[in-house]
Design an enzyme around this catalytic site. Structure first.
Site, PDB file in Angstrom:
ATOM      1  N   PHE A 196       0.760  -0.986   0.069  1.00  0.00           N
ATOM      2  CA  PHE A 196       0.006  -0.084   0.051  1.00  0.00           C
ATOM      3  C   PHE A 196       0.868   1.461  -0.090  1.00  0.00           C
ATOM      4  O   PHE A 196       1.655   1.458   0.808  1.00  0.00           O
ATOM      5  CB  PHE A 196      -1.075  -0.117   1.412  1.00  0.00           C
ATOM      6  CG  PHE A 196      -1.907  -1.170   1.353  1.00  0.00           C
ATOM      7  CD1 PHE A 196      -3.043  -1.180   0.755  1.00  0.00           C
ATOM      8  CD2 PHE A 196      -1.494  -2.600   1.790  1.00  0.00           C
ATOM      9  CE1 PHE A 196      -4.139  -2.403   0.750  1.00  0.00           C
ATOM     10  CE2 PHE A 196      -2.417  -3.564   1.837  1.00  0.00           C
ATOM     11  CZ  PHE A 196      -3.605  -3.386   1.098  1.00  0.00           C
ATOM     12  N   SER A 202       1.881  -1.396   4.489  1.00  0.00           N
ATOM     13  CA  SER A 202       1.960   0.073   4.292  1.00  0.00           C
ATOM     14  C   SER A 202       3.309   0.655   4.228  1.00  0.00           C
ATOM     15  O   SER A 202       3.983   0.763   5.183  1.00  0.00           O
ATOM     16  CB  SER A 202       0.980   0.696   5.202  1.00  0.00           C
ATOM     17  OG  SER A 202      -0.435   0.155   4.817  1.00  0.00           O
ATOM     18  N   CYS A 203       3.401   1.453   3.296  1.00  0.00           N
ATOM     19  CA  CYS A 203       4.773   2.325   3.119  1.00  0.00           C
ATOM     20  C   CYS A 203       4.684   3.395   4.280  1.00  0.00           C
ATOM     21  O   CYS A 203       3.905   4.155   4.570  1.00  0.00           O
ATOM     22  CB  CYS A 203       4.644   3.104   1.820  1.00  0.00           C
ATOM     23  SG  CYS A 203       5.928   4.178   1.908  1.00  0.00           S
ATOM     24  N   VAL A 204       6.023   2.983   4.880  1.00  0.00           N
ATOM     25  CA  VAL A 204       6.003   3.845   6.144  1.00  0.00           C
ATOM     26  C   VAL A 204       5.988   5.467   6.025  1.00  0.00           C
ATOM     27  O   VAL A 204       5.342   6.251   6.680  1.00  0.00           O
ATOM     28  CB  VAL A 204       7.345   3.354   7.089  1.00  0.00           C
ATOM     29  CG1 VAL A 204       8.435   3.736   6.302  1.00  0.00           C
ATOM     30  CG2 VAL A 204       7.202   4.032   8.511  1.00  0.00           C
ATOM     31  N   ALA A 255       2.647   6.650   4.784  1.00  0.00           N
ATOM     32  CA  ALA A 255       1.641   6.404   6.242  1.00  0.00           C
ATOM     33  C   ALA A 255       1.784   7.347   7.137  1.00  0.00           C
ATOM     34  O   ALA A 255       0.877   8.076   7.631  1.00  0.00           O
ATOM     35  CB  ALA A 255       1.761   5.107   6.691  1.00  0.00           C
TER      36      ALA A 255
END
Lengths: 94, 141, 120, 141, 120, 94
Positions: free
Chosen positions: B50, B88-90, B93
């Site tokens: 994501f 999820s891409c940090v 996010a």
């Protein structure tokens, strides 16, 4: 090995026109989401390009395909998966 | 499709990339349906990544109306059932206000809201997955 | 207070994103304020009026059915851009919702006659 | 602009509507700059209404990189300084996982994350503001 | 493992939304994996290459400056769609970053020669 | 009283073309955000329409205006506010 080009926007200028210019014979086209609105007015496809449209997205929007003469193949989500696997790579022109 | 025979019954290793947010773009939903169908067909979903607005699918606080499809819950169920690797891409996010406990602590924020089943990690996980997958398919943005 | 005229221009497809639903929610909220409401479908927004929508196939709610409820909210000034229909192979007779076809001049007049305009 | 003389030094009552999210659309930033300029010019900003993806500007957990503009903080400062009426549409916010304490409690969610200064309320507040403002200007989506 | 070819197609304007930055971050992440990286600017993406960008006026970081760092990451296969430049009144000589102009046939070959393609 | 039409996208088909068709004499046009990319190639405007472009967005993108003959007026954010106040209403064609 050929490429599957995926279009998900209604506006031809957002993806479809660019994609049509750089497709190669043997490539595939798949219309999903708002891309299915292009089904009725699809411009001429490059040689040996097979075009598909996602059934679920057509139905959702109440879009009928141009009749018999249509070069479009309808696929469901399972068919979408099969297409992604069948072509060597995919490009999402969103 | 003579020139492009599908691999038949071969199991294909797939990576799915999601760029768009639930409730704002259908692409977030399409990615979910595609992933579910791929699993149903017996393929291997190596990773779901994501990215960009796609990370909104991992917000545990998302509370859609009861009569609307709950995409966060749907992903969570799919992740649990198939033990999917859902990242999820940090950096996407953090900007968008989706934190796990570690990041919430590090940035002294009042709460964590990353939905269970999702993991925050870097873009390297997308590149790595792309290199070791047979096919990558991107949704939205 | 004299009633004001609020005009809403729906320019987005119904399911590809959430804008169509967001604009409709604005219209329904405005309807309870007893003002003059205009709703105009333009550009890709005319796809919202297509017949036979079955969005259950993508787990979405039927927006055209919701549009059908507009008269119950006394939203009766519903317009559709004739050119946009034409460009998409749609006809005013084959829409899910009654809407008065209008041309550029009529749209210009709608906007000029509004206190506020919202487009989405 | 002979036909459209500006009201000169008249104070104009403005409502600003924000439809797009920070970090995903410049429109979220434009709305902020416009509002700040309007206040600087001495106009009255009657209400700022965050709708659709615009509500993401009110997520207190948003943590942009230190060298990037922090739009949530910028709005908060402007809201505080000018006692702005800043409303995030409650239905847009709930779907997108932005909750105040009351909604978090009602839906039994683990935390609230609405940024201080913002208030959750319904679309009626947008209509009401539009009816009592001289001008409404919308940004994004 | 034989090196793979990853092609990134930048199709978005630099500041109107976050896609251009998001794609560039993908490219830089991929660069450390020691594979073959192609970066192609197409459609509105060619605006990323415009000279004299001063995004400080809108509190944004200069994306064209970041693109200038690509050679440091050994990203040297940088292409730009000649037609897209032309349509926008830009010339390959007046860009902020060196990029090889290419036509439809060359773009088709780039895609066909890739293991994976990312467009944003 | 006239209308201010605001364009924030680069692609003319997303807003500008529709907006140009429904403008009235005395209306104003304002290009902001990615809309400033249209400044260099703006089609002919309807009669007595005044067109503006946001300086900050032009500069950010490195876009130069077409020069002397240009019918475009540059405004800063303060000017943007003044325009919104000067016209009776605004429409954001995003």
């Amino acid at each position: 090995m050929s490429t599957l080009h995926i279009i998900n926007k209604a506006n031809a200028s957002q993806g479809l026109s660019s994609c049509l210019r750089v497709m190669l014979p043997g490539d595939g086209l798949l219309l999903i989401e708002d891309g299915v609105y292009l089904a009725a007015q699809l411009p001429a496809l490059p040689e040996a390009v097979r075009a598909h449209v996602l059934q679920e997205d057509l139905q959702a929007r109440g879009i009928a395909l141009p009749g018999e003469g249509s070069a479009l193949f309808t696929v469901d989500y399972a068919g979408f998966v099969a297409l992604v696997c069948a072509y060597a790579r995919s490009v999402s022109w969103s | 499709m003579q020139a492009n025979q599908p691999p038949g019954n071969t199991v294909v290793k797939l990576t799915v990339v999601v760029h768009s947010a639930p409730y704002s773009s259908q692409a977030a939903y399409s990615a979910y349906r595609f992933t579910a169908s791929a699993l149903e067909a017996g393929h291997e979903v190596h990773r779901v990544f994501f990215y960009y607005d796609g990370v909104h699918a991992s917000n545990a606080l998302s509370t859609p109306p009861q009569d609307e499809f709950d995409l966060v819950k749907a992903w969570q169920a799919l992740i649990e059932q198939h033990e999917l690797d859902a990242i999820s891409c940090v950096s996407s996010a953090l900007k968008r206000g989706i934190l796990d406990a570690r990041e919430a602590h590090r940035y002294e924020k009042q709460a964590a809201n990353l939905a269970e089943g999702f993991v925050l990690s870097g873009l390297g996980q997308l590149v790595d997955a792309s290199l070791s997958s047979d096919r990558v398919v991107s949704f939205g943005a | 207070m004299t009633p004001k005229t609020l005009t809403f221009i729906a320019r987005s497809t119904p399911y590809g994103n959430g804008r169509a639903k967001a604009l409709l929610d604005m219209v329904l909220s405005a309807a309870v304020f007893d003002q003059t409401i205009n709703l105009l479908f333009m550009d890709d927004g005319v796809w919202q009026l297509a017949r036979n929508q079955q969005p259950a196939t993508i787990d979405a709610k039927d927006l055209s059915a919701a549009l059908g409820a507009l008269p119950l909210y006394d939203v009766n000034n519903v317009y559709v851009e004739a050119r946009a229909l034409d460009e998409r192979g749609l006809t005013p007779q084959a829409l899910a919702v009654d809407a008065k076809p209008c041309d550029d001049t009529e749209i210009a007049a709608l906007i000029a006659g509004s206190d506020q305009v919202f487009a989405l």
